[in-house]
Motif scaffolding. Sequence first.
Motif, PDB file in Angstrom:
ATOM      1  N   ASN A  35       0.810  -1.227   0.000  1.00  0.00           N
ATOM      2  CA  ASN A  35       0.000   0.000   0.000  1.00  0.00           C
ATOM      3  C   ASN A  35       0.841   1.275   0.000  1.00  0.00           C
ATOM      4  N   ASP A  36       2.136   1.176  -0.236  1.00  0.00           N
ATOM      5  CA  ASP A  36       3.007   2.354  -0.307  1.00  0.00           C
ATOM      6  C   ASP A  36       3.016   2.928  -1.723  1.00  0.00           C
ATOM      7  N   THR A  37       3.586   4.130  -1.843  1.00  0.00           N
ATOM      8  CA  THR A  37       3.756   4.782  -3.138  1.00  0.00           C
ATOM      9  C   THR A  37       5.234   5.015  -3.382  1.00  0.00           C
ATOM     10  N   VAL A  38       5.695   4.674  -4.586  1.00  0.00           N
ATOM     11  CA  VAL A  38       7.095   4.875  -4.944  1.00  0.00           C
ATOM     12  C   VAL A  38       7.173   5.789  -6.164  1.00  0.00           C
ATOM     13  N   TYR A  39       7.902   6.882  -6.009  1.00  0.00           N
ATOM     14  CA  TYR A  39       8.207   7.759  -7.143  1.00  0.00           C
ATOM     15  C   TYR A  39       9.488   7.241  -7.788  1.00  0.00           C
TER      16      TYR A  39
END
Length: 202
Positions: free
Chosen positions: A47-51
């Motif tokens: 559920n994390d976001t990676v740029y």
Amino acid sequence: MIFVTSDTHFFDEHLLGITDFAVRPFLLASMMNETIIENWNKVVAPNDTVYHLGDIAVHFIRPERKSHQDVYDVLKRLNGNLVLIKGNHDNRALFKYLAKHNYEVNGKPKFIFHDVGALIKYDHRQYYLTHYPLMLGIAPKIINLHGHIHHYAVNAKENINVGVDSPEFDYLTTKPKFGQPLSLVQVEALVEAKKDDYLKRR
């Protein structure tokens, strides 16, 4: 949580071993791919976001559709929602392929696309995320997180190289394993340590 990374260069055989751009001690690109995937998923939760700040992969095979499918298959194995900022090795055809085969994770698209960059705020600071390093001038509340230059660093405290080969990870008490994206907590620590070092050297 939010993470940042750059220059994974999946499938790129030209970066294996010791090169002018990186030290990647793998015999095969497939071994490098698997190491990045394993280390990525150790720190990034589903559920994390990676740029990802560009240069996702360098995979020149024909037909081009097969190349895009291979990259897509790797990215599907990475935890989190991926915000993809276009690098010099990322062509528009790849982004179109990923957009066509996009799917939802955590109620959001797996892939979100930016051609140039993205601006995010964290802990009273703004981060401008780009592939190429930018010279922002006097902008005390803005930090440029970038990739592109592999094992080099910009001699400015406002520029932080977050690519997987970055020498600036030496500023951290605990260096990330190869391919692990940086959390914004780690980024903040890196920013402060680089600033202290920069001021000492002036």
